[in-house]
Motif scaffolding. Structure first.
Motif, PDB file in Angstrom:
ATOM      1  N   VAL A 149      51.248 -46.606   6.564  1.00  0.00           N
ATOM      2  CA  VAL A 149      50.668 -45.973   7.746  1.00  0.00           C
ATOM      3  C   VAL A 149      51.452 -44.772   8.221  1.00  0.00           C
ATOM      4  O   VAL A 149      52.608 -44.639   7.929  1.00  0.00           O
ATOM      5  N   SER A 150      50.824 -43.874   8.965  1.00  0.00           N
ATOM      6  CA  SER A 150      51.456 -42.827   9.775  1.00  0.00           C
ATOM      7  C   SER A 150      50.437 -42.407  10.788  1.00  0.00           C
ATOM      8  O   SER A 150      49.502 -43.119  11.018  1.00  0.00           O
ATOM      9  N   ALA A 151      50.518 -41.211  11.424  1.00  0.00           N
ATOM     10  CA  ALA A 151      49.624 -40.958  12.531  1.00  0.00           C
ATOM     11  C   ALA A 151      49.205 -39.520  12.644  1.00  0.00           C
ATOM     12  O   ALA A 151      49.811 -38.651  12.077  1.00  0.00           O
ATOM     13  N   GLY A 152      48.152 -39.159  13.540  1.00  0.00           N
ATOM     14  CA  GLY A 152      47.600 -37.887  13.324  1.00  0.00           C
ATOM     15  C   GLY A 152      47.060 -36.904  14.310  1.00  0.00           C
ATOM     16  O   GLY A 152      46.040 -37.144  14.852  1.00  0.00           O
ATOM     17  N   HIS A 167      55.076 -46.957  20.063  1.00  0.00           N
ATOM     18  CA  HIS A 167      55.537 -48.340  20.160  1.00  0.00           C
ATOM     19  C   HIS A 167      56.389 -48.611  18.934  1.00  0.00           C
ATOM     20  O   HIS A 167      56.148 -48.037  17.865  1.00  0.00           O
ATOM     21  N   GLY A 168      57.401 -49.467  19.068  1.00  0.00           N
ATOM     22  CA  GLY A 168      58.289 -49.748  17.949  1.00  0.00           C
ATOM     23  C   GLY A 168      57.549 -50.227  16.719  1.00  0.00           C
ATOM     24  O   GLY A 168      57.889 -49.856  15.586  1.00  0.00           O
ATOM     25  N   TRP A 169      56.516 -51.030  16.929  1.00  0.00           N
ATOM     26  CA  TRP A 169      55.738 -51.556  15.800  1.00  0.00           C
ATOM     27  C   TRP A 169      55.035 -50.431  15.042  1.00  0.00           C
ATOM     28  O   TRP A 169      55.015 -50.415  13.813  1.00  0.00           O
ATOM     29  N   LEU A 170      54.472 -49.477  15.781  1.00  0.00           N
ATOM     30  CA  LEU A 170      53.772 -48.365  15.124  1.00  0.00           C
ATOM     31  C   LEU A 170      54.743 -47.455  14.383  1.00  0.00           C
ATOM     32  O   LEU A 170      54.424 -46.921  13.317  1.00  0.00           O
ATOM     33  N   ASN A 171      55.938 -47.268  14.912  1.00  0.00           N
ATOM     34  CA  ASN A 171      56.954 -46.519  14.174  1.00  0.00           C
ATOM     35  C   ASN A 171      57.276 -47.199  12.857  1.00  0.00           C
ATOM     36  O   ASN A 171      57.450 -46.547  11.815  1.00  0.00           O
ATOM     37  N   ALA A 172      57.369 -48.534  12.895  1.00  0.00           N
ATOM     38  CA  ALA A 172      57.654 -49.288  11.674  1.00  0.00           C
ATOM     39  C   ALA A 172      56.509 -49.173  10.676  1.00  0.00           C
ATOM     40  O   ALA A 172      56.737 -49.112   9.458  1.00  0.00           O
ATOM     41  N   ILE A 173      55.286 -49.130  11.171  1.00  0.00           N
ATOM     42  CA  ILE A 173      54.123 -48.917  10.299  1.00  0.00           C
ATOM     43  C   ILE A 173      54.284 -47.605   9.535  1.00  0.00           C
ATOM     44  O   ILE A 173      54.118 -47.533   8.315  1.00  0.00           O
ATOM     45  N   ASN A 174      54.592 -46.545  10.264  1.00  0.00           N
ATOM     46  CA  ASN A 174      54.762 -45.233   9.636  1.00  0.00           C
ATOM     47  C   ASN A 174      55.848 -45.256   8.575  1.00  0.00           C
ATOM     48  O   ASN A 174      55.681 -44.745   7.462  1.00  0.00           O
ATOM     49  N   ASP A 175      56.998 -45.828   8.931  1.00  0.00           N
ATOM     50  CA  ASP A 175      58.137 -45.856   8.013  1.00  0.00           C
ATOM     51  C   ASP A 175      57.812 -46.640   6.751  1.00  0.00           C
ATOM     52  O   ASP A 175      58.179 -46.242   5.639  1.00  0.00           O
ATOM     53  N   ASN A 176      57.120 -47.762   6.908  1.00  0.00           N
ATOM     54  CA  ASN A 176      56.754 -48.569   5.745  1.00  0.00           C
ATOM     55  C   ASN A 176      55.798 -47.828   4.823  1.00  0.00           C
ATOM     56  O   ASN A 176      55.912 -47.912   3.598  1.00  0.00           O
ATOM     57  N   ALA A 177      54.856 -47.102   5.402  1.00  0.00           N
ATOM     58  CA  ALA A 177      53.900 -46.347   4.597  1.00  0.00           C
ATOM     59  C   ALA A 177      54.595 -45.264   3.777  1.00  0.00           C
ATOM     60  O   ALA A 177      54.392 -45.138   2.567  1.00  0.00           O
ATOM     61  N   LYS A 178      55.414 -44.476   4.457  1.00  0.00           N
ATOM     62  CA  LYS A 178      56.083 -43.363   3.780  1.00  0.00           C
ATOM     63  C   LYS A 178      57.011 -43.858   2.689  1.00  0.00           C
ATOM     64  O   LYS A 178      57.005 -43.335   1.567  1.00  0.00           O
ATOM     65  N   SER A 179      57.803 -44.856   2.998  1.00  0.00           N
ATOM     66  CA  SER A 179      58.778 -45.348   2.027  1.00  0.00           C
ATOM     67  C   SER A 179      58.107 -46.001   0.833  1.00  0.00           C
ATOM     68  O   SER A 179      58.580 -45.893  -0.299  1.00  0.00           O
ATOM     69  N   THR A 204      60.426 -66.027  17.367  1.00  0.00           N
ATOM     70  CA  THR A 204      59.370 -65.039  17.553  1.00  0.00           C
ATOM     71  C   THR A 204      58.351 -65.217  16.431  1.00  0.00           C
ATOM     72  O   THR A 204      58.678 -65.719  15.356  1.00  0.00           O
ATOM     73  N   VAL A 205      57.111 -64.835  16.702  1.00  0.00           N
ATOM     74  CA  VAL A 205      56.019 -65.004  15.746  1.00  0.00           C
ATOM     75  C   VAL A 205      55.636 -63.629  15.211  1.00  0.00           C
ATOM     76  O   VAL A 205      55.402 -62.696  15.981  1.00  0.00           O
ATOM     77  N   LEU A 206      55.575 -63.485  13.902  1.00  0.00           N
ATOM     78  CA  LEU A 206      55.433 -62.161  13.283  1.00  0.00           C
ATOM     79  C   LEU A 206      54.025 -61.583  13.371  1.00  0.00           C
ATOM     80  O   LEU A 206      53.026 -62.296  13.306  1.00  0.00           O
ATOM     81  N   TYR A 207      53.997 -60.264  13.519  1.00  0.00           N
ATOM     82  CA  TYR A 207      52.818 -59.442  13.274  1.00  0.00           C
ATOM     83  C   TYR A 207      53.335 -58.328  12.383  1.00  0.00           C
ATOM     84  O   TYR A 207      53.707 -57.252  12.846  1.00  0.00           O
ATOM     85  N   PRO A 208      53.403 -58.561  11.074  1.00  0.00           N
ATOM     86  CA  PRO A 208      54.272 -57.777  10.181  1.00  0.00           C
ATOM     87  C   PRO A 208      53.834 -56.328   9.943  1.00  0.00           C
ATOM     88  O   PRO A 208      52.755 -56.078   9.419  1.00  0.00           O
ATOM     89  N   PRO A 209      54.690 -55.354  10.294  1.00  0.00           N
ATOM     90  CA  PRO A 209      54.376 -53.954  10.007  1.00  0.00           C
ATOM     91  C   PRO A 209      54.443 -53.620   8.525  1.00  0.00           C
ATOM     92  O   PRO A 209      54.026 -52.537   8.120  1.00  0.00           O
ATOM     93  N   THR A 210      54.941 -54.553   7.711  1.00  0.00           N
ATOM     94  CA  THR A 210      54.922 -54.355   6.260  1.00  0.00           C
ATOM     95  C   THR A 210      53.502 -54.247   5.719  1.00  0.00           C
ATOM     96  O   THR A 210      53.297 -53.866   4.567  1.00  0.00           O
ATOM     97  N   MET A 211      52.510 -54.555   6.558  1.00  0.00           N
ATOM     98  CA  MET A 211      51.119 -54.370   6.133  1.00  0.00           C
ATOM     99  C   MET A 211      50.852 -52.914   5.731  1.00  0.00           C
ATOM    100  O   MET A 211      49.960 -52.639   4.913  1.00  0.00           O
ATOM    101  N   ALA A 212      51.622 -51.988   6.276  1.00  0.00           N
ATOM    102  CA  ALA A 212      51.442 -50.578   5.923  1.00  0.00           C
ATOM    103  C   ALA A 212      51.851 -50.313   4.483  1.00  0.00           C
ATOM    104  O   ALA A 212      51.221 -49.531   3.782  1.00  0.00           O
ATOM    105  N   ALA A 213      52.924 -50.959   4.030  1.00  0.00           N
ATOM    106  CA  ALA A 213      53.339 -50.820   2.628  1.00  0.00           C
ATOM    107  C   ALA A 213      52.288 -51.420   1.705  1.00  0.00           C
ATOM    108  O   ALA A 213      51.952 -50.864   0.661  1.00  0.00           O
ATOM    109  N   SER A 214      51.718 -52.566   2.112  1.00  0.00           N
ATOM    110  CA  SER A 214      50.669 -53.185   1.307  1.00  0.00           C
ATOM    111  C   SER A 214      49.416 -52.308   1.248  1.00  0.00           C
ATOM    112  O   SER A 214      48.724 -52.272   0.240  1.00  0.00           O
TER     113      SER A 214
END
Length: 348
Positions: free
Chosen positions: A17-20, A65-77, A291-301
């Motif tokens: 993921v990233s944003a636009g 939001h921290g979660w959305l930043n993680a989405i972006n980072d996972n997508a790019k990497s 804590t219960v996960l809502y994993p931002p690794t979904m962006a890498a997938s």
């Protein structure tokens, strides 16, 4: 956090993921070399052997939001792991008209596949349909379009499952306590995801007749509102045994309010999977125990899925020739027993 109509499906492991607002260019095949790599980079890339070159366009909301930043980072990497992938990213926007324009730009550039995390799934359904009709398959990330015709594959989290697993975790911890009392610090009440999380939590608690939910407040996924609403809950409820907080970012504020009130007579379960929550759980010196996960690794997938679509392949580990139509990630509970395993996935 993200609005989604919860779907049950197949578990997969990492995404993109990233944003636009304006198209900012391409990310291609050079590794970042950073020691602080996102969680998706810790997992093996699907079908590592290079294949047909694929250009993936990504459009998402503003990373506020921290979660959305993680989405972006996972997508790019994730994209950087593949020598056969070029990632075209838009700047994040929460303005639906602006995001539609960004996606139309990617369509006009004739990218091979689109990955879209819509600011509003309903509002962006038509542009998803436009891409599909133009022959560009769409991977719909988390916030779902109104019709399956607008995407080839949906991948996202399970908001109902978050609440369900939080409720069962608390239920098992309080199983032997008569007349146990729990409270809930929810997220934005106008979001479907919040309603799904609360429903899952309430459904889980029905399995524990000794437990009663005695209070609920809705915050707004921010530190400030988490602190304010938690302070109100603490003032109104002199005794209770457990708290479920929907979001770890607002949980930072909730923990501040708890500390200021000098309360340590209950257990707290968070939501999403922030690094700060994992660290607090590991230190075990506060009320936060899980804590219960809502994993931002979904962006890498999502990047893995988009690459497979662009190359006309299925995905590793499944027998089918095509990728699935829908993939729902599991909301695992992270506590002191398994926090080390998940530490690298925590978002900041």
């Amino acid at each position: 956090m993200t609005e989604i109509t919860s779907r049950r499906g197949l578990l997969l492991g990492a995404a993109a993921v990233s944003a636009g607002a304006l198209l900012t260019g391409c990310t291609s095949n050079e590794p970042s070399g950073s020691d602080d790599e996102p969680a998706g980079n810790n997992q093996p890339a699907a079908e590592d052997k290079p294949g047909k070159q694929v250009t993936i366009g990504f459009a998402g909301p503003q990373a506020d939001h921290g979660w959305l930043n993680a989405i972006n980072d996972n997508a790019k990497s994730r994209a950087e792991k593949y020598s056969d992938v070029t990632l075209e990213i838009t700047e994040g926007s929460n303005d639906t008209a602006q995001q539609i324009g960004q996606i139309e730009t990617l369509i006009n550039k004739k990218v091979d596949v689109l990955v879209v995390l819509p600011a509003d799934g309903k509002a962006l359904t038509q542009v998803g349909l436009k891409a599909m009709r133009a022959g560009i398959p769409v991977v719909n990330l988390d916030r779902i379009f109104n019709t399956p015709q607008a995407y080839r594959c949906w991948i996202g989290g399970d908001n109902y499952g978050m609440g369900l697993n939080a409720g069962h975790y608390i239920g098992e911890k309080l199983k032997g306590k008569p007349n146990a009392r729990v409270i809930e610090l929810a997220g934005l009440d106008n979001l479907e995801l919040t309603k799904q999380r609360t429903k899952g939590f309430d459904d889980a608690l029905k399995n524990y007749p000794n437990i009663k939910k005695v209070a609920r407040q809705a915050a707004e996924f921010t530190v400030e509102t988490g602190q304010a609403k938690m302070a109100q809950l603490l003032q109104a409820q002199s005794t209770f045994d457990a708290l479920w907080n929907h979001d770890d970012d607002q949980g930072v504020g909730a923990l501040r309010a708890i500390e200021q009130a000098g309360r340590d007579d209950f257990l707290m379960v968070g939501g999403a999977g922030a690094l700060s929550a994992f660290q607090a759980i590991k230190q075990d010196d506060s009320v936060l125990k899980a804590t219960v996960l809502y994993p931002p690794t979904m962006a890498a997938s999502a990047i893995d899925l988009a690459r497979a679509l662009g190359q006309g392949k299925g995905i590793a580990g499944t027998a089918e020739f095509e990728i699935p139509a829908s993939i729902t990630l599991y909301s695992a509970v992270v506590d002191k027993a398994n926090v080390d395993q998940y530490m690298s996935t925590g978002f900041k």
